[in-house]
Enzyme design. Sequence first.
Site, mmCIF file in Angstrom:
data_model
loop_
_atom_site.group_PDB
_atom_site.id
_atom_site.type_symbol
_atom_site.label_atom_id
_atom_site.label_comp_id
_atom_site.label_asym_id
_atom_site.label_seq_id
_atom_site.Cartn_x
_atom_site.Cartn_y
_atom_site.Cartn_z
ATOM 1 N N ASP A 27 4.891 72.001 69.425
ATOM 2 C CA ASP A 27 5.328 70.869 70.235
ATOM 3 C C ASP A 27 5.166 69.552 69.501
ATOM 4 O OD1 ASP A 27 2.522 71.385 70.452
ATOM 5 O OD2 ASP A 27 2.409 69.899 72.067
ATOM 6 N N GLU A 28 5.973 68.606 69.887
ATOM 7 C CA GLU A 28 5.896 67.213 69.457
ATOM 8 C C GLU A 28 5.741 67.056 67.938
ATOM 9 O OE1 GLU A 28 3.950 65.190 73.397
ATOM 10 O OE2 GLU A 28 2.592 66.366 72.145
ATOM 11 N N PRO A 29 6.644 67.630 67.149
ATOM 12 C CA PRO A 29 6.535 67.522 65.690
ATOM 13 C C PRO A 29 7.124 66.204 65.181
ATOM 14 C CG PRO A 29 8.437 68.850 66.242
ATOM 15 C CD PRO A 29 7.801 68.479 67.551
ATOM 16 N N LEU A 30 6.661 65.104 65.748
ATOM 17 C CA LEU A 30 7.285 63.806 65.492
ATOM 18 C C LEU A 30 7.044 63.315 64.080
ATOM 19 C CD1 LEU A 30 6.356 62.055 68.863
ATOM 20 C CD2 LEU A 30 8.311 63.531 68.342
#
Length: 565
Positions: free
Chosen positions: A350-353
């Site tokens: 998740d959330e691999p920003l």
Amino acid sequence: MHRRSTFPRFPFVAAALVGALLALTACTGEPDRNGVVVTGIVPAPAEFELADGSPFTLTDAARLVAVGGGARAVAETFAAPARAATGFPLPVVDGDAEASDDSTARSTDLELVVDADAALGNEGYTLVSGADGVRITASAPAGLFLGTQSLRQLLPAEIEHADATRSPDGGWLVPAVSIADEPRFAYRASLVDVARNFIAVDDVLDHLDRMALLKLNVLHLHLTDDQGWRLQIDAWPELTGVGASTSVGGGGGGFYTKDDYRRIVDYAAERFITVVPEIDLPGHTNAALSAYPELNCDGVAREPYEGVEVGFSSLCADPARAEATDRFLADVLSEVAELTPGPWIHVGGDEPLATEHDDFLDLVGRITTAAAATGKTVIAYHEMGASSELPPGTIGHYWDLTAAHEMAPNRRDEPVRPYPESAGQARSFLEQGGRLVLAPADTTYLDMMYPDRPAGPLGTELGTRWASTITLEEAYAWRPEETVEGLEESDILGVAASIWTETIETVPDFEFMVFPRIAAIAEVGWSPADARDEAGFRTRLVTLGAHLDALGVAYRKVGGVDWAE
């Protein structure tokens, strides 16, 4: 969506009529014809009927008669706390398949029968109680255990006390009922974040007991994040030497030794709960990056992190660091898999920003390949659905908002909507032979504030509201099949209720945010979709609340429920 009953041979009312019956009788709190108050069971059984006969009375002459493979272990698990509560010996004796017709059978007996020919599925069971005894029948030990959890709720709430002096004045009465039951979804999870703030082993075990009461069968442990690494890994000892030293707000750290983790897994297994370990990758990895400089592209260890921001950390995809990254993945995931007897391993995603898209796809391939090499079925958050090369059968874990999410007035300063790509990423898992676990943040994230933003048990404000605020009614009204457009019931492996611990530092805080909303998600995951009845659910919560009171759970007594004082 309509659920097809697998209990056609039982002479109970049809599912639609059962819903009405639950609403009008078992859920009214009115006494049945024998004077025993029956408010019902949470989650609601597939079929439930009040019988005409007298109730069963649990006395000091009671025996647990175990019949069939695995029945004795289930009987012992049920008997141990019941002995402490009642002071009765409650011996477990072996019976045979004809025990109920045997001249040695007693009206004081509780018979627990595993009958492989009963065709009830792995978690299905029947329960019949009355003056001549209690009989729970299942095709497998898991179903038998779940039947005992319904019996647990039918007994007076004092059964939860480890104190025989608290026996109820009217005796240990079980109303005369007939139940035939099975789950809607196979995977019904409580996701617990132990990474942001650590949760001690004994507190996890207590939560497993409460999960069992609600027929939840998966404990998803979020073991790693930016703020802490919580599981011992022999090949990389500084993951806990350095990476476990912190938590949100600087309150100290903690981790599970391998023996601690085995204790949790074994305790869960006794309750037919599967532990799903999550190692969150490639983002949410600052704890690992602070412990080992070689996992960073620049070779410099990161500072330990005690904040609450997300999306700033990432494993390195640089080919120059490939050897260290791949060794880390193989070592960590293999050790976790070896400790975990269940079929699943969760690799986050998740959330691999902070990860460039091409690097993310490269890392997804390496992460999921290493996870699949352990022999486990891989679970990953829906973002990993950006890859079209996942191991066959990878399970997608959807956490974004529901497709029809609408922001109610004054629930937050700015409206939020699902990310446009999330639904497509979720469907990618289906296209690659997998299924979905559904956990939309606006409905099932139990760290989302209650709308009135009450102070918690210790006087502090708890939770966040980036996705929404969530009432008991909203949690109960959730329809999993409508979470992502175009889903079929068969696409859904199950559901999860999540508690993220950025603001949760104590057990009372945890319980206040989790209960009773987790009961709503448990019923969504277990009970027939076409028998949903909010009024009946509220009334049945009265009984559940009494059990939670006896267990000492610091739950939120939300409005609209006639909680016991």
